[in-house]
Design an enzyme around this catalytic site. Structure first.
Site, short mmCIF file in Angstrom:
data_model
loop_
_atom_site.label_atom_id
_atom_site.label_comp_id
_atom_site.label_asym_id
_atom_site.label_seq_id
_atom_site.Cartn_x
_atom_site.Cartn_y
_atom_site.Cartn_z
N HIS A 49 -0.79 3.91 0.90
CA HIS A 49 -1.45 4.39 -0.30
C HIS A 49 -0.43 4.52 -1.42
CE1 HIS A 49 -0.10 8.18 1.65
NE2 HIS A 49 0.14 8.56 0.40
N ALA A 50 -0.94 4.78 -2.61
CA ALA A 50 -0.12 5.08 -3.78
C ALA A 50 -0.73 6.30 -4.45
CB ALA A 50 -0.10 3.89 -4.75
#
Length: 139
Positions: A49-50
């Site tokens: 994820h970011a």
């Protein structure tokens, strides 16, 4: 601030070693949240994820793991294996953690409290988000 390795000052004497972590000094933000990852399964990667705004510093307090960072232009691979080394992960950076050693304890220092709306959990959405940021910078 770009992703970077932070070498913490290590104080060593006959009693052992000590590393001090200080917000807005060797950590480039105010720390709002601390959590740690342990009892991992080496073959089970994490992350993927970011964050839109969140900044983090990853510190492997024990053991080791491999971290992959992708800012949409450059992909970096870093092995964390020392409690005297942190990895700054800025906003809008896709990150993955792989190959945890059986004794790995990963501490994460975060610039804000948990907020699900700050997460980008699909890589395709991350690439679109990066393209949008780049367009805004150009325009």
């Amino acid at each position: 601030m770009e992703n970077k390795v932070i070498n913490f000052k290590k104080i060593i004497d006959s009693r052992g070693s000590l590393v001090a972590i200080e917000e807005n000094k060797n950590i480039p933000f105010s720390i709002k949240r601390v959590y740690y990852i342990f009892d991992t399964k080496g073959e089970e990667p994490r992350g993927f994820h970011a964050h839109k705004k969140l900044e983090q510093v990853l510190v492997c307090l024990n053991g080791s793991c491999r971290v992959i960072l992708d800012d949409g232009n450059i992909i970096q691979e870093i092995t964390l294996d020392s409690p005297a080394v942190g990895l700054y992960v800025g906003p809008a950076v896709w990150h993955e953690m792989h190959d945890f050693s059986s004794d790995c304890v990963m501490m994460v220092l975060a610039s804000d409290y948990y907020d699900e709306t700050d997460y980008i959990r699909q890589y395709d959405n991350f690439k679109k988000y990066i393209a949008k940021i780049n367009l805004e910078k150009e325009g």
